[in-house]
Design an enzyme around this catalytic site. Structure first.
Site, mmCIF file in Angstrom:
data_model
loop_
_atom_site.group_PDB
_atom_site.id
_atom_site.type_symbol
_atom_site.label_atom_id
_atom_site.label_comp_id
_atom_site.label_asym_id
_atom_site.label_seq_id
_atom_site.Cartn_x
_atom_site.Cartn_y
_atom_site.Cartn_z
ATOM 1 C CB SER A 205 2.680 1.835 6.274
ATOM 2 O OG SER A 205 1.680 1.997 7.087
ATOM 3 C CG HIS B 192 -0.373 0.109 2.465
ATOM 4 N ND1 HIS B 192 -0.313 -0.674 3.506
ATOM 5 C CD2 HIS B 192 -0.089 1.727 3.117
ATOM 6 C CE1 HIS B 192 0.299 0.124 4.702
ATOM 7 N NE2 HIS B 192 0.453 1.300 4.283
#
Length: 596
Positions: free
Chosen positions: A545, A399
């Site tokens: 992330s 992502h």
């Protein structure tokens, strides 16, 4: 739910922003400015504690409170996760407890004092509120395991009796001037500090790593906490052991620089919150080998989570990310990345913000993934973390990848706000997102990507003390294993976070437990797993992330997960969710082998 969860959520970000923004307005390379207002005795007005502040401070309560007991919360789920199959083999008893088998499947832990609990996992909260009256409670390594440091004008031993200027708290001939229940010290020429305890030659050299002076106030005049204050050590450190002092820390509150900051600093407290700031100590006008002294050199102090290692002051020169003249086939070339998962940290020190400030070289496989629009001359912007697994390959979360942007990775650096001489910046040649990556309103699936770095003949990153690879796993680890996550917290949808790399410890949580309705329910599949603490807290919310979750196996760091997603941040029953690297080993190897 934010599918692109940016670990370093609001609670942690607010604290860091408050601290980080304060530092931006300070002169990090020189002595502090001394231009504050002056009081009626010619001294600069500072945020020093007055009598009224002390008696109204909730921490300096005059009596013990019932709400500050030894209860550490319901941790049965954690104990169940760590239940051994062989009862006493391995030993389930913590803190040197002795295991005794009971019945067919039971056991009992004989706990050494002062530990208690089913697995000797609990320790008494020695410095309960009111223990030291109007004073700071510090931990010691010998009975009764604490000592009271009174706040003037309260007097020892219990810090409850008020005596202003008697005895005289001012040192070096300073005159104590009483003002009701408050006082000021009028210092002789050349001496400074609240108690005139700082001499004219008290200054620091270079970044102050060798500073051993007696300044004990921040730039704003706030009293420093003792290094063995329970506010610092009760956050997981063991105050009952001792070790030889190596960084000038000990049972005192003098400013020090044990972890590579630009100048000496110390912890201070605001209510129940632990903060830090640079100190009101001058930089020496001329470089000298003479180091100011004045603090008693302790022989031992309460242990931190990890004792500091030997001080190393030399800096490694910057290196080129790619040297076309060196190829893997060249017998004269330096051997590169022959091992993985073996860091060589300079020194370890705990900067307690709910996460740990990483020491140089401690997590050398951590990279910062950065982007900018294609064909742009604008600077790259940090968006995610990643983990180096070979000279030319980085693992990150799918992502994080935007095909319309050009990417680079920065490795060997702890800071995002300045260029460090140990840093290597390498362009990304191509990114490979997993073919089955998908997002839904509930979860992110197969959230993994590979970044191929630009280089020559398989040589891209250069191995140094600060740049190394993490190992890929062979198999899953048992539930309850303690692992480490790391990151800066600056991501694609938020600029908040820390400029310095941080780490936190989390526990692997079983798939069955994490799939309970009150946690994440049925949205989890084998491509992901949970780690953190079900009772909540900021520990489970730290890292970027795409950043690594590594676990120790035979003293080697193995990357088992990548920071992926989660529901909210640090909330009860909402731990972080990570990409399960063991499910993608064949995919990783096939993509790396297929790439020319």
């Amino acid at each position: 739910m934010n599918l692109k969860l940016l670990f370093f959520c609001l609670v942690f970000a607010v604290l860091l922003l408050q601290v980080e923004s304060k530092q931006k307005h300070k002169d990090k390379n020189g002595p502090p400015e001394r231009n504050g207002k002056r009081g009626k005795h010619g001294m600069r007005d500072k945020k020093r504690l007055k009598y009224k502040d002390i008696v109204e401070d909730i921490i300096f309560a005059a009596s013990l409170d019932d709400d500050d007991d030894d209860d550490q919360g319901n941790m049965d789920w954690l104990l169940d996760l760590q239940e051994p199959e062989g009862r006493c083999n391995p030993n389930p008893c913590q803190n040197d407890g002795v295991c005794e088998e009971k019945g067919r499947r039971g056991y009992k832990c004989d706990c050494p004092k002062p530990f208690k609990g089913r697995k000797c996992e609990k320790r008494p909260r020695i410095c309960r509120r009111g223990k030291c009256g109007r004073g700071e409670c510090v931990l010691t390594s010998t009975p009764p395991f604490y000592e009271c440091k009174c706040k003037e004008p309260f007097q020892p031993p219990d810090c409850k009796v008020v005596a202003v200027c008697e005895p005289n708290p001012c040192k070096n001939g300073g005159q104590c001037i009483q003002d009701g229940n408050d006082f000021d010290c009028q210092c002789p020429e050349g001496f400074s500090g609240r108690f005139c305890h700082v001499g004219p030659d008290d200054c620091y050299v270079d970044d102050g790593e060798t500073y051993r002076g007696v300044v004990s106030e921040t730039d704003d005049g706030i009293d420093c906490l003792y290094w063995n204050s329970h506010f610092i050590l009760e956050g997981g450190a063991d105050p009952f052991n001792s070790f030889e002092d190596k960084d000038g820390l000990g049972p005192h509150n003098f400013c020090r620089n044990p972890d590579g900051e630009p100048r000496p600093w110390c912890f201070y407290r605001r209510g129940r919150r632990l903060l830090w700031d640079y100190c009101d100590v001058a930089q020496c006008l001329q470089t000298t080998e003479v180091v100011p002294t004045g603090d008693p050199q302790p022989t031992s102090r309460p242990a931190e989570t990890t004792p500091p290692t030997a001080v190393v002051t030399e800096k490694e020169p910057a290196v080129k990310p790619t040297d076309p003249s060196i190829t893997p086939g060249d017998p004269s070339a330096p051997k590169q990345f022959l091992t993985c998962g073996m860091p060589q940290p300079k020194k370890a020190f705990t900067r307690i913000f709910g996460g740990l400030k990483v020491s140089p070289g401690a997590i050398p496989w951590q990279v910062s993934v950065q982007e900018r629009p294609k064909n742009s001359i604008s600077p790259h912007r940090p968006i995610c973390g990643g983990v180096l697994i070979s000279s030319c390959w980085v693992l990150t979360a799918a992502h994080c990848i935007d095909k319309s942007k050009e990417l680079q990775v920065v490795m060997g650096s702890l800071s995002l706000d300045r260029v460090e001489p140990t840093a290597q910046t390498v362009e990304v040649e191509s990114s490979i997102v997993h073919e089955n990556y998908r997002e839904t309103p509930e979860a992110v699936y197969n959230d993994i990507a590979l970044l191929r770095l630009k280089g020559t003949d398989g040589f891209c990153a250069n191995e140094t003390q600060y740049v190394k690879t993490a190992c890929l796993p062979d198999a899953q680890l048992p539930d309850g294993t303690e692992c480490t996550i790391s990151g800066w917290g600056a991501t694609e949808t938020s600029e908040y976070g820390s400029n310095h790399l941080l780490e936190a410890d989390v526990l692997l949580i079983g798939q069955e437990k994490c799939s309970e309705p009150k946690v994440y329910g049925k949205v989890l599949d084998n491509s992901m797993f949970c780690a953190g603490y079900l009772q909540g807290g900021v520990d489970s919310c730290q890292g970027d992330s795409g950043g690594p979750l590594t676990c120790k196996e035979n003293n080697t760091s193995v990357v088992h997960g990548l920071v992926s997603w989660g529901d909210k941040c640090g909330s009860k029953n909402k731990p972080g969710v990570y990409t399960r690297v063991t499910e993608f080993l064949n995919w990783i190897k096939s993509k790396m082998q297929a790439s020319p």
